[in-house]
Scaffold this motif. Structure first.
Motif, PDB file in Angstrom:
ATOM      1  N   PRO A   1      27.749 -54.758-116.115  1.00  0.00           N
ATOM      2  CA  PRO A   1      28.584 -54.485-117.285  1.00  0.00           C
ATOM      3  C   PRO A   1      27.795 -54.760-118.570  1.00  0.00           C
ATOM      4  O   PRO A   1      26.736 -55.395-118.546  1.00  0.00           O
ATOM      5  N   CYS A   2      28.318 -54.289-119.670  1.00  0.00           N
ATOM      6  CA  CYS A   2      27.737 -54.582-120.975  1.00  0.00           C
ATOM      7  C   CYS A   2      27.732 -56.098-121.156  1.00  0.00           C
ATOM      8  O   CYS A   2      28.772 -56.754-121.041  1.00  0.00           O
TER       9      CYS A   2
ATOM     10  N   GLY B   1      34.809 -63.355-121.605  1.00  0.00           N
ATOM     11  CA  GLY B   1      34.841 -64.644-120.934  1.00  0.00           C
ATOM     12  C   GLY B   1      34.287 -64.649-119.523  1.00  0.00           C
ATOM     13  O   GLY B   1      34.505 -65.608-118.780  1.00  0.00           O
ATOM     14  N   ASP B   2      33.552 -63.615-119.144  1.00  0.00           N
ATOM     15  CA  ASP B   2      32.958 -63.558-117.811  1.00  0.00           C
ATOM     16  C   ASP B   2      31.919 -64.670-117.677  1.00  0.00           C
ATOM     17  O   ASP B   2      30.922 -64.689-118.415  1.00  0.00           O
ATOM     18  N   PRO B   3      32.104 -65.617-116.756  1.00  0.00           N
ATOM     19  CA  PRO B   3      31.159 -66.739-116.637  1.00  0.00           C
ATOM     20  C   PRO B   3      29.743 -66.310-116.256  1.00  0.00           C
ATOM     21  O   PRO B   3      28.786 -67.026-116.535  1.00  0.00           O
ATOM     22  N   GLU B   4      29.600 -65.141-115.644  1.00  0.00           N
ATOM     23  CA  GLU B   4      28.259 -64.638-115.316  1.00  0.00           C
ATOM     24  C   GLU B   4      27.483 -64.259-116.575  1.00  0.00           C
ATOM     25  O   GLU B   4      26.267 -64.098-116.529  1.00  0.00           O
ATOM     26  N   TYR B   5      28.188 -64.080-117.677  1.00  0.00           N
ATOM     27  CA  TYR B   5      27.564 -63.650-118.929  1.00  0.00           C
ATOM     28  C   TYR B   5      27.829 -64.660-120.044  1.00  0.00           C
ATOM     29  O   TYR B   5      27.898 -64.296-121.213  1.00  0.00           O
ATOM     30  N   ALA B   6      27.970 -65.919-119.677  1.00  0.00           N
ATOM     31  CA  ALA B   6      28.245 -66.968-120.653  1.00  0.00           C
ATOM     32  C   ALA B   6      27.026 -67.207-121.548  1.00  0.00           C
ATOM     33  O   ALA B   6      25.883 -67.134-121.092  1.00  0.00           O
ATOM     34  N   HIS B   7      27.302 -67.456-122.809  1.00  0.00           N
ATOM     35  CA  HIS B   7      26.282 -67.796-123.807  1.00  0.00           C
ATOM     36  C   HIS B   7      26.866 -68.867-124.712  1.00  0.00           C
ATOM     37  O   HIS B   7      28.086 -69.007-124.816  1.00  0.00           O
ATOM     38  N   GLU B   8      26.005 -69.577-125.396  1.00  0.00           N
ATOM     39  CA  GLU B   8      26.439 -70.555-126.386  1.00  0.00           C
ATOM     40  C   GLU B   8      26.647 -69.841-127.717  1.00  0.00           C
ATOM     41  O   GLU B   8      25.685 -69.400-128.357  1.00  0.00           O
ATOM     42  N   ALA B   9      27.899 -69.716-128.138  1.00  0.00           N
ATOM     43  CA  ALA B   9      28.207 -69.061-129.410  1.00  0.00           C
ATOM     44  C   ALA B   9      27.833 -69.962-130.573  1.00  0.00           C
ATOM     45  O   ALA B   9      27.993 -71.184-130.504  1.00  0.00           O
ATOM     46  N   VAL B  10      27.315 -69.348-131.638  1.00  0.00           N
ATOM     47  CA  VAL B  10      26.984 -70.100-132.845  1.00  0.00           C
ATOM     48  C   VAL B  10      27.762 -69.607-134.057  1.00  0.00           C
ATOM     49  O   VAL B  10      27.840 -70.291-135.068  1.00  0.00           O
ATOM     50  N   PHE B  11      28.343 -68.411-133.964  1.00  0.00           N
ATOM     51  CA  PHE B  11      29.149 -67.853-135.058  1.00  0.00           C
ATOM     52  C   PHE B  11      30.069 -66.779-134.501  1.00  0.00           C
ATOM     53  O   PHE B  11      29.701 -66.042-133.596  1.00  0.00           O
ATOM     54  N   GLU B  12      31.251 -66.713-135.086  1.00  0.00           N
ATOM     55  CA  GLU B  12      32.184 -65.641-134.723  1.00  0.00           C
ATOM     56  C   GLU B  12      33.130 -65.423-135.886  1.00  0.00           C
ATOM     57  O   GLU B  12      33.611 -66.365-136.505  1.00  0.00           O
ATOM     58  N   ASP B  13      33.382 -64.158-136.199  1.00  0.00           N
ATOM     59  CA  ASP B  13      34.444 -63.801-137.126  1.00  0.00           C
ATOM     60  C   ASP B  13      35.216 -62.650-136.488  1.00  0.00           C
ATOM     61  O   ASP B  13      35.060 -62.383-135.294  1.00  0.00           O
ATOM     62  N   ASP B  14      36.042 -61.978-137.236  1.00  0.00           N
ATOM     63  CA  ASP B  14      36.876 -60.914-136.663  1.00  0.00           C
ATOM     64  C   ASP B  14      36.068 -59.754-136.094  1.00  0.00           C
ATOM     65  O   ASP B  14      36.519 -59.072-135.179  1.00  0.00           O
TER      66      ASP B  14
END
Length: 165
Positions: free
Chosen positions: A14-15, A23-36
């Motif tokens: 998948p993309c 929220g796919d745990p196989e594609y988890a990353h540590e987020a550092v920023f998020e907006d809309d």
């Protein structure tokens, strides 16, 4: 990092951005920023310390034809602010900003923000420093969490704000 498995995953899986956002745990990353409209997260296989990816949340594949001028400017403002925070957290001789991907794999538009540490010999800079074929760093989960926390703090202090739309 198994480069062959990575290539297969990017071409048949998948993309990775959409899977991460879902929220796919196989594609988890540590987020550092998020907006809309945008998300920034640590690269899972960084070639340089603190390497961050910045992407639109919408599945967009082409920077030029899929983004109108306003959306392009908004994401570039996010890329700039994230890059400034990366430079604040990681001393850098140069900060590389680039967008890669292909219709054959890693189709979701994303920018890489990579801070080149001072003192890297010239022949190991530029593309050499960015290529996974030359090795990737393997931060522990605790190191990645700590790096993400430092970047989140630096980004929050910059108070990123993008024009509406």
């Amino acid at each position: 990092m198994d480069l062959g498995r990575y290539v297969e995953r990017t071409r048949s899986g998948p993309c990775f951005v959409c899977a991460f956002l879902a929220g796919d745990p196989e594609y988890a990353h540590e987020a550092v920023f998020e907006d809309d409209h945008h998300v920034a997260f640590l690269d899972r296989w960084p070639t340089l310390p603190g390497k961050v990816l910045v992407a639109p949340k919408a599945h967009v594949e082409h920077a030029v034809r899929d983004l109108d001028a306003a959306a392009y400017l908004r994401i570039m403002l996010v890329v700039r602010e994230v890059a400034l925070a990366v430079e604040e957290v990681y001393a850098s001789e140069r900060t590389y900003l680039y967008s890669l991907g292909s219709q054959q794999g890693n189709t979701h538009l994303h920018w890489h923000v990579a801070a080149l540490p001072p003192g890297v010999p010239y022949e190991r800079q530029q593309f050499h420093a960015l290529m996974t074929e030359h090795g990737v760093l393997s931060p522990s989960p605790q190191e990645a969490q700590a790096a993400a926390a430092r970047l989140r703090t630096a980004i929050a202090a910059r108070a990123i704000s993008t024009p509406p739309g």
